[in-house]
Write a protein that holds these residues in place. Structure first.
Motif, PDB file in Angstrom:
ATOM      1  N   ASN A 107      -0.520   9.915  -6.108  1.00 28.47           N
ATOM      2  CA  ASN A 107      -1.085  10.172  -4.771  1.00 28.47           C
ATOM      3  C   ASN A 107      -0.877  11.607  -4.293  1.00 28.47           C
ATOM      4  OD1 ASN A 107      -0.533   7.004  -4.720  1.00 28.47           O
ATOM      5  ND2 ASN A 107      -2.253   7.508  -3.382  1.00 28.47           N
TER       6      ASN A 107
ATOM      7  N   TYR B 170      -3.414  -0.460   6.679  1.00 27.86           N
ATOM      8  CA  TYR B 170      -4.811  -0.519   6.189  1.00 27.86           C
ATOM      9  C   TYR B 170      -5.728  -0.799   7.372  1.00 27.86           C
ATOM     10  CZ  TYR B 170      -3.778  -0.395   1.153  1.00 27.86           C
ATOM     11  OH  TYR B 170      -3.404  -0.005  -0.108  1.00 27.86           O
TER      12      TYR B 170
ATOM     13  N   ASP C 224       3.044   4.461  -1.105  1.00 27.56           N
ATOM     14  CA  ASP C 224       3.058   5.339  -2.284  1.00 27.56           C
ATOM     15  C   ASP C 224       3.837   6.595  -1.943  1.00 27.56           C
ATOM     16  OD1 ASP C 224      -0.316   6.134  -1.426  1.00 27.56           O
ATOM     17  OD2 ASP C 224       1.434   7.415  -1.113  1.00 27.56           O
TER      18      ASP C 224
ATOM     19  N   GLY D 252       0.805  -1.217   0.000  1.00 30.40           N
ATOM     20  CA  GLY D 252       0.000   0.000   0.000  1.00 30.40           C
ATOM     21  C   GLY D 252       0.836   1.264   0.000  1.00 30.40           C
TER      22      GLY D 252
ATOM     23  N   GLU E  42      -2.889   9.147 -12.100  1.00 24.06           N
ATOM     24  CA  GLU E  42      -3.867   9.214 -11.008  1.00 24.06           C
ATOM     25  C   GLU E  42      -3.380  10.163  -9.924  1.00 24.06           C
ATOM     26  OE1 GLU E  42      -5.221   5.389  -9.812  1.00 24.06           O
ATOM     27  OE2 GLU E  42      -5.558   6.021  -7.736  1.00 24.06           O
TER      28      GLU E  42
ATOM     29  N   ASN F 293       1.996   8.201   1.089  1.00 21.22           N
ATOM     30  CA  ASN F 293       1.670   7.301   2.219  1.00 21.22           C
ATOM     31  C   ASN F 293       2.753   6.230   2.260  1.00 21.22           C
ATOM     32  OD1 ASN F 293      -1.347   8.238   2.687  1.00 21.22           O
ATOM     33  ND2 ASN F 293      -1.091   7.960   0.484  1.00 21.22           N
TER      34      ASN F 293
ATOM     35  N   VAL G 130      -5.840   4.747   6.810  1.00 20.64           N
ATOM     36  CA  VAL G 130      -4.535   4.078   6.715  1.00 20.64           C
ATOM     37  C   VAL G 130      -3.839   4.016   8.070  1.00 20.64           C
ATOM     38  CG1 VAL G 130      -4.200   4.520   4.251  1.00 20.64           C
ATOM     39  CG2 VAL G 130      -3.461   6.246   5.916  1.00 20.64           C
TER      40      VAL G 130
ATOM     41  N   LYS H 282      -1.137  -1.111 -12.521  1.00 17.33           N
ATOM     42  CA  LYS H 282      -0.920   0.251 -12.052  1.00 17.33           C
ATOM     43  C   LYS H 282       0.320   0.276 -11.160  1.00 17.33           C
ATOM     44  CE  LYS H 282      -3.644   2.552  -8.991  1.00 17.33           C
ATOM     45  NZ  LYS H 282      -4.930   3.167  -8.562  1.00 17.33           N
TER      46      LYS H 282
HETATM   47  C1  LIG Z   1      -2.295   4.433   0.860  1.00 15.33           C
HETATM   48  C2  LIG Z   1      -3.047   3.611  -0.142  1.00 15.33           C
HETATM   49  O1  LIG Z   1      -2.436   2.328  -0.259  1.00 15.33           O
HETATM   50  C3  LIG Z   1      -3.031   4.256  -1.568  1.00 15.33           C
HETATM   51  O2  LIG Z   1      -1.718   4.185  -2.092  1.00 15.33           O
HETATM   52  C4  LIG Z   1      -3.948   3.500  -2.526  1.00 15.33           C
HETATM   53  O3  LIG Z   1      -5.283   3.656  -2.113  1.00 15.33           O
HETATM   54  C5  LIG Z   1      -3.774   4.002  -3.954  1.00 15.33           C
HETATM   55  O4  LIG Z   1      -3.977   5.383  -4.052  1.00 15.33           O
HETATM   56  C6  LIG Z   1      -4.619   3.272  -4.965  1.00 15.33           C
HETATM   57  O5  LIG Z   1      -5.109   3.926  -5.894  1.00 15.33           O
HETATM   58  O6  LIG Z   1      -4.721   2.050  -4.802  1.00 15.33           O
END
Ligand SMILES: C[C@H](O)[C@@H](O)[C@@H](O)[C@H](O)C(=O)O
Ligand SMILES: [Mg+2]
Length: 431
Positions: free
Chosen positions: A237, A34, A26, A24, A261, A29, A56, A205
């Motif tokens: 993100n 989760y 990015d 998860g 995105e 983050n 998160v 992705k």
């Molecule tokens: C913090 C999360 O894992 C995000 O990185 C996740 O929702 C991400 O934006 C996505 O599109 O899957």
């Protein structure tokens, strides 16, 4: 006996230590755990409604408390009042005279609305003994419209225009993000790509945004692994400034990217519009929505041509009711809905929304794909099932979000067994 009223509500703070493996991760983050506020509505029968909203990690307790406070507006209510005019009931949750000040229709309170609304839709689907997508698809247009709050939308979409009924029964295309987390090493990316290709995935992705050279290397690696014909998207993100996003994406254009995105702030509509305009000649669309707070913001993005892919989030918007409103609006603007699934339980939820969109609103799968993550599905009683890169339609009544009791017990923060072990060995602290 069918239930007649909501008798109680429990809200549990459930978290998973996904940051330990950088699952998860990015550009913004770096170490998400989760988590979800897990809602269970009890009724005067044996049926229960289960729902979540996603976070998160830290602050999940705040969302749980907001959900508990707001749940007082639901406990004791008769179901015929709630479901008789769900759109009006939903508005009562978003517009309580004093709590409205904490939004309106955004932030922690709207996450709380999402969790409660999702649980009420789950209960409705269980009462009707249908998976949620089927409950939505089988509704008469008037009933579906009555479940939506069209306030602030009438200038682009009125109830009578809404909902076209089409029926198609087949899987729904998805893409995987599980090969491309920012915290993964190259060897792991290669292994996961090979596994995903073998499972039939053709859409992928990857995370970008921290370092351009590293992004170029990783995107070229992914493009090499998946081949020239498969689909590749990237997700920043919210990391960049507007011009930075344009310049950065020009630096990745040789990897044949379908969408960028969240290139900048999720509130910057004109910024997204500028990025979309600049990248259009490169064939790169803009996707956003996972942090788009309500239908009014989606209306601006859609009307301004600031998004080419509409990424509704099942738990960021005010639950199913507002998700359906945005699906209808996106259809009006001809923008494909590609729901966000990057979080615990989100894949289990959004599959229903996409299938409803496909069979009752857009009737198309062109340029449409729903996110899939290969994480945490083992904690659900009715986990989503993906075959050949496509979600198979859920069959169990409800919204597919019922979590196994053992998982709820083991991962409830901080008293669950898993957290007690991680705190005891010093991996996590309580603050
Ligand atoms: C913090 C999360 O894992 C995000 O990185 C996740 O929702 C991400 O934006 C996505 O599109 O899957
Ligand atoms: Mg994203």
């Amino acid at each position: 006996m069918a239930p007649t009223r909501i008798t109680a509500c429990s809200v549990r703070d459930v978290r998973f230590p996904t940051s330990l493996e950088k699952d998860g991760s990015d550009a913004m983050n770096k170490a998400p755990d989760y988590s979800c506020a897990y809602v269970v509505f009890s009724t005067d029968s044996d049926l229960q409604g289960h729902g979540i909203t996603f976070t998160v990690g830290k602050g999940n307790e705040i969302v749980c408390h907001a959900t508990e406070v707001l749940s007082k507006m639901v406990v004791g209510q008769e179901l015929k009042v709630i479901y008789g005019n769900f759109g009006l009931f939903w508005r009562s949750l978003t517009s309580e005279d004093q709590m409205r000040w904490l939004g309106p229709e955004k932030g922690v309170m709207h996450l709380a609305v999402a969790a409660l609304t999702n649980a009420l839709w789950d209960l409705w689907a269980k009462i009707e003994r249908k998976p949620l997508w089927k409950l939505l698809v089988d509704m008469e247009p008037e009933q579906l419209v009555s479940a939506i709050d069209f306030r602030y939308m009438h200038d682009v979409l009125t109830p009578q225009e809404a909902v076209e009924q089409e029926l198609l029964e087949k899987g729904y295309p998805c893409y995987t993000t599980s090969c491309g987390w920012l915290g993964y090493e190259d060897e792991k990316i290669k292994r996961l790509c090979k596994e995903a290709l073998a499972q039939g995935f053709t859409r992928f992705k990857a995370k970008v945004g921290a370092d351009l050279k590293d992004d170029q290397r990783r995107c070229r690696l992914l493009r090499e692994m998946i081949g020239p014909d498969n689909v590749l998207m990237v997700d920043a993100n919210q990391r960049w400034e507007v011009q930075e996003a344009i310049d950065w994406m020009k630096g990745l254009a040789d990897c044949n990217i379908t969408w960028i995105e969240e290139p900048t702030s999720p509130d910057d509509i004109l910024g997204h519009q500028q990025i979309a305009k600049a990248l259009k000649p490169l064939g790169i669309g803009v996707a956003t929505g996972e942090a788009c707070q309500n239908r009014i913001m989606f209306k601006q993005f859609l009307a301004a041509g600031a998004m080419q892919f509409c990424q509704i989030d099942s738990c960021r918007l005010g639950g199913v009711s507002e998700n359906v409103a945005v699906i209808l609006m996106a259809n009006k603007f001809g923008v494909p809905v590609c729901p966000h699934g990057g979080g615990v339980g989100l894949c289990e939820l959004v599959q229903h929304l996409s299938m409803f969109d496909f069979v009752s609103v857009s009737g198309s799968m062109e340029n449409r794909m729903t996110e899939y993550l290969d994480h945490l599905h083992q904690h659900f009683k009715y986990p989503c099932v993906v075959k050949g890169g496509r979600y198979t339609p859920p069959q169990a009544p409800g919204y597919s979000i019922d979590m196994k009791e053992s998982s709820l017990a083991d991962y409830e923060w901080p008293k669950g067994r898993a957290w007690q072990e991680l705190i005891a060995n010093g991996t996590y602290t309580l603050d």
